[in-house]
Design an enzyme around this catalytic site. Sequence first.
Site, PDB file in Angstrom:
ATOM      1  N   LYS A 171       0.848  -1.203   0.000  1.00 17.93           N
ATOM      2  CA  LYS A 171       0.000   0.000   0.000  1.00 17.93           C
ATOM      3  C   LYS A 171       0.879   1.246   0.000  1.00 17.93           C
ATOM      4  CE  LYS A 171      -3.960   1.968   2.559  1.00 17.93           C
ATOM      5  NZ  LYS A 171      -4.864   1.787   3.720  1.00 17.93           N
ATOM      6  N   SER A 201      -9.607   1.937   2.903  1.00 19.04           N
ATOM      7  CA  SER A 201      -8.737   2.645   1.996  1.00 19.04           C
ATOM      8  C   SER A 201      -7.728   1.754   1.294  1.00 19.04           C
ATOM      9  CB  SER A 201      -7.987   3.715   2.793  1.00 19.04           C
ATOM     10  OG  SER A 201      -7.141   3.115   3.777  1.00 19.04           O
ATOM     11  N   SER A 232      -9.924  -0.547   7.209  1.00 18.36           N
ATOM     12  CA  SER A 232      -9.411  -0.375   5.847  1.00 18.36           C
ATOM     13  C   SER A 232      -8.697  -1.576   5.263  1.00 18.36           C
ATOM     14  CB  SER A 232      -8.482   0.848   5.792  1.00 18.36           C
ATOM     15  OG  SER A 232      -9.224   2.025   5.979  1.00 18.36           O
TER      16      SER A 232
END
Length: 485
Positions: free
Chosen positions: A79, A154, A178
């Site tokens: 990420k 996210s 997330s």
Amino acid sequence: MALFDLRLQDVHNQLRKKELSVGDLVDASYSRIAATDASIQAFLTLDEEGARAAAAELDKVLVEGGEQGLLFGLPAGVKDNIVTEGLLTTCASQFLRNYDPIYDATVVKKLKAAQSVTIGKLNMDEFAMGGSNENSSFYPTRNPWNTDYVPGGSSGGSAASVAAGQVYFALGSDTGGSIRQPAAYCGIVGLKPTYGLVSRFGLVAFASSLDQIGPLTKNVEDSAYVLQSIAGYDANDSTSANVDILDYVSALNGDVKGLRIGVPKEYLGQGIDPKVKEAVLAALKQFESLGATWEEVSLPHTEYAVATYYLLASSEASSNLARFDGVRYGVRADNPDNLIDLYRKSRSQGFGQEVKRRIMLGTYALSSGYYDAYYLKAQKVRTLIKQDFDNVFQNFDLIIGPTAPTPAFKIGEQVGDPLTMYLNDICTIPVSLAGVPAISVPCGFADGLPIGLQIIGKAFDERTVLRAAHAFEQHTEHHKQRPQL
């Protein structure tokens, strides 16, 4: 069977028998990205040169019969809020679009020590603020099961990439859900470890008392392997827990007989899609058939969790993001009139709307005269929410419910309604506030979109969480379904 659908042990066996090379795995990853990423847009940055160099070194290890790490040769995505030396880390924000870190996050060092290969950096909501991946300042990621739908956020890029078979596994970060929510929307496994079990050093901070790095994988066994590789005390992280790291892989013995499961009535009540509720109840029957028992319980302060979370997370975000001023961090605005104008223009131009909204909310909550009324009160409610979990865990081994109240929604459907967007995390936020571990595993489908089952455990009891998730997985076929791209 696709190469990345193989069990980790099967991939490693093929590598040892020289039926496969690490270069083949990296080739497969980039080929799949070339074929699918135009439609799902999971990656922000690719590191093909670095990945191929790493693969060549690992193939030498294979030939020479050297020691092989736990994640040897496996292509991984990271990420984009986890810093990577020499590889852009943008947090999907224009403010950091040119940030080239000079060091690796602790988890990235651990991935390298376990000999996985980083393929690139994955899209996300800007600074991890969002539940749909529509808040990336570059482009939204799309759900591999239906590209008209969001992948969740996210860590939507991480989840979509794993679901699409672009990488073997990915790292995400979970502040209010997330990792778990996008895992549920994309039909894969997402694990949020106990707060403090995995180092946050090198994770760009959103809400420091909630942020936690964890794995996104296609199955529970792989999740255990990745956790085994990244967990552990880190002196560079003042919130890192100095606890013994247990053997998570050996916990996957398939035995859940005698486990006592609490099912919060608040997680199956108003606002939960009937098809989601039906899938969760079917999963509980599966646990019953395996020898576990379950009872309805109550987490009475659940109704305050979303408000509490957004006050605390936004307050911490307003403090953490104060460093991005165009001087110390971030892109600097052109032609300011003075220093204050430089701050204002840099922050106005650098941050997106959702980040600005949360900074303003947090700054207000922390401001003189309002601290006691909002921030301090939210901290007190957080204590009550944690006590709810402590009370249930006095009599139960696990808590089970849905990961999200509905399957994925259409892109653009909730953009104009941030409150509704925030409520998508209502089943995951209380767990984050309590700091306990939880995993999302696929448990069904609704109209062709995956549904996630959330299994929550006591602090640092990831072994029981993984054991139950693995046992469920071994008796169902949901995790074997793949999107058609």
